[in-house]
Write an enzyme that holds these catalytic residues in place. Structure first.
Site, PDB file in Angstrom:
ATOM      1  N   HIS A 132      -6.332  -3.065  -1.517  1.00 37.54           N
ATOM      2  CA  HIS A 132      -5.660  -4.048  -0.666  1.00 37.54           C
ATOM      3  C   HIS A 132      -6.484  -5.323  -0.520  1.00 37.54           C
ATOM      4  O   HIS A 132      -7.584  -5.306   0.013  1.00 37.54           O
ATOM      5  CB  HIS A 132      -5.395  -3.469   0.732  1.00 37.54           C
ATOM      6  CG  HIS A 132      -4.705  -4.446   1.644  1.00 37.54           C
ATOM      7  ND1 HIS A 132      -3.343  -4.463   1.822  1.00 37.54           N
ATOM      8  CD2 HIS A 132      -5.192  -5.472   2.385  1.00 37.54           C
ATOM      9  CE1 HIS A 132      -3.013  -5.440   2.647  1.00 37.54           C
ATOM     10  NE2 HIS A 132      -4.120  -6.072   3.007  1.00 37.54           N
TER      11      HIS A 132
ATOM     12  N   GLY B 278       5.371 -19.426   1.091  1.00 36.52           N
ATOM     13  CA  GLY B 278       6.401 -18.462   0.704  1.00 36.52           C
ATOM     14  C   GLY B 278       5.935 -17.029   0.635  1.00 36.52           C
ATOM     15  O   GLY B 278       6.705 -16.138   0.247  1.00 36.52           O
TER      16      GLY B 278
ATOM     17  N   HIS C 127      -0.134 -10.145  -4.761  1.00 35.59           N
ATOM     18  CA  HIS C 127       0.790  -9.770  -5.827  1.00 35.59           C
ATOM     19  C   HIS C 127       1.146 -10.994  -6.641  1.00 35.59           C
ATOM     20  O   HIS C 127       1.325 -12.085  -6.104  1.00 35.59           O
ATOM     21  CB  HIS C 127       2.063  -9.121  -5.274  1.00 35.59           C
ATOM     22  CG  HIS C 127       2.766  -9.946  -4.243  1.00 35.59           C
ATOM     23  ND1 HIS C 127       2.355  -9.999  -2.934  1.00 35.59           N
ATOM     24  CD2 HIS C 127       3.829 -10.780  -4.333  1.00 35.59           C
ATOM     25  CE1 HIS C 127       3.149 -10.808  -2.256  1.00 35.59           C
ATOM     26  NE2 HIS C 127       4.056 -11.298  -3.080  1.00 35.59           N
TER      27      HIS C 127
ATOM     28  N   ASP D 262      10.834  -6.179  -8.730  1.00 34.85           N
ATOM     29  CA  ASP D 262      11.134  -6.774  -7.429  1.00 34.85           C
ATOM     30  C   ASP D 262      12.521  -6.304  -6.972  1.00 34.85           C
ATOM     31  O   ASP D 262      13.453  -6.200  -7.767  1.00 34.85           O
ATOM     32  CB  ASP D 262      11.099  -8.310  -7.525  1.00 34.85           C
ATOM     33  CG  ASP D 262      11.008  -8.963  -6.157  1.00 34.85           C
ATOM     34  OD1 ASP D 262       9.943  -9.511  -5.835  1.00 34.85           O
ATOM     35  OD2 ASP D 262      12.007  -8.911  -5.401  1.00 34.85           O
TER      36      ASP D 262
ATOM     37  N   CYS E 254       0.850  -1.204   0.000  1.00 31.56           N
ATOM     38  CA  CYS E 254       0.000   0.000   0.000  1.00 31.56           C
ATOM     39  C   CYS E 254       0.881   1.247   0.000  1.00 31.56           C
ATOM     40  O   CYS E 254       0.583   2.227  -0.696  1.00 31.56           O
ATOM     41  CB  CYS E 254      -0.940   0.007   1.203  1.00 31.56           C
ATOM     42  SG  CYS E 254      -2.384  -1.088   1.036  1.00 31.56           S
TER      43      CYS E 254
HETATM   44  P1  5GP Z   1       6.294 -12.986  -1.537  1.00 34.73           P
HETATM   45  O1  5GP Z   1       7.436 -13.582  -0.775  1.00 34.73           O
HETATM   46  O2  5GP Z   1       5.282 -12.351  -0.593  1.00 34.73           O
HETATM   47  O3  5GP Z   1       5.660 -13.879  -2.548  1.00 34.73           O
HETATM   48  O4  5GP Z   1       6.927 -11.818  -2.413  1.00 34.73           O
HETATM   49  C1  5GP Z   1       7.291 -10.586  -1.883  1.00 34.73           C
HETATM   50  C2  5GP Z   1       8.304  -9.996  -2.824  1.00 34.73           C
HETATM   51  O5  5GP Z   1       8.426  -8.617  -2.519  1.00 34.73           O
HETATM   52  C3  5GP Z   1       9.711 -10.605  -2.715  1.00 34.73           C
HETATM   53  O6  5GP Z   1      10.094 -11.158  -3.971  1.00 34.73           O
HETATM   54  C4  5GP Z   1      10.583  -9.436  -2.298  1.00 34.73           C
HETATM   55  O7  5GP Z   1      11.848  -9.441  -2.917  1.00 34.73           O
HETATM   56  C5  5GP Z   1       9.760  -8.236  -2.714  1.00 34.73           C
HETATM   57  N1  5GP Z   1       9.968  -7.054  -1.895  1.00 34.73           N
HETATM   58  C6  5GP Z   1      10.003  -7.001  -0.522  1.00 34.73           C
HETATM   59  N2  5GP Z   1      10.183  -5.729  -0.102  1.00 34.73           N
HETATM   60  C7  5GP Z   1      10.268  -4.969  -1.243  1.00 34.73           C
HETATM   61  C8  5GP Z   1      10.460  -3.567  -1.449  1.00 34.73           C
HETATM   62  O8  5GP Z   1      10.577  -2.758  -0.534  1.00 34.73           O
HETATM   63  N3  5GP Z   1      10.490  -3.152  -2.751  1.00 34.73           N
HETATM   64  C9  5GP Z   1      10.365  -4.007  -3.799  1.00 34.73           C
HETATM   65  N4  5GP Z   1      10.425  -3.484  -5.026  1.00 34.73           N
HETATM   66  N5  5GP Z   1      10.173  -5.342  -3.624  1.00 34.73           N
HETATM   67  C10 5GP Z   1      10.130  -5.808  -2.368  1.00 34.73           C
HETATM   68 ZN    ZN Z   2      -1.807  -3.279   1.105  1.00 34.46          ZN
END
Ligand code: 5GP
Ligand code: ZN
Length: 120
Positions: free
Chosen positions: A52, A97, A104, A36, A13
């Site tokens: 959200h 994970g 997302h 990412d 958000c």
């Molecule tokens: P999940 O683990 O929830 O499937 O994916 C979260 C993703 O968000 C991860 O691939 C991580 O690298 C990315 N991520 C976490 N914090 C940030 C951030 O502050 N900026 C960006 N651009 N990506 C982020």
């Molecule tokens: Zn959110």
């Protein structure tokens, strides 16, 4: 984003609102897409609904059009940044994970994308 749609202390958000910087790839009224921060592929973009939702299952339960749009945006990003082929991954739940609890899709594209493990 409207106050109703916004969740305090949600990282994505804050990224959508511009409070946390990000490298924007695409934006329209429904989604925001950005690189990412720890890319696992040549192309690794996150496609995020502006509203959200905690995970993609909640998107599916609430808004089919939005879910379809996320896939269309993923396809467009893969077309623009690679050859149009892509993996679209929705980690759903901590054990699966998911680390950020705002829905997302991970768009992975480019060479050798098929062999990339998603869990660290
Ligand atoms: P999940 O683990 O929830 O499937 O994916 C979260 C993703 O968000 C991860 O691939 C991580 O690298 C990315 N991520 C976490 N914090 C940030 C951030 O502050 N900026 C960006 N651009 N990506 C982020
Ligand atoms: Zn959110």
């Amino acid at each position: 984003m409207s106050e109703a749609a916004r969740v305090e202390d949600c990282l994505f958000c804050k990224i959508i609102d511009g409070q946390v910087p990000s490298s924007k790839v695409f934006e329209d009224d429904m989604v925001y897409a950005f690189n990412d921060i720890e890319p696992k592929a040549e192309v690794h973009v996150l496609v995020v609904p502006k509203h959200h939702y905690a995970n993609v299952a909640q998107v599916a339960a609430s808004d089919h059009e939005l879910l379809a749009h996320m896939v269309e945006v993923a396809q467009q990003i893969a077309q623009d940044k690679a050859d149009g082929q892509f993996r679209l991954i929705f980690n759903t739940g901590e054990q699966a994970g998911q680390s950020v609890f705002h829905a997302h899709g991970h768009v992975l594209a480019g060479s050798k994308t098929a062999s990339i493990p998603m869990a660290d």
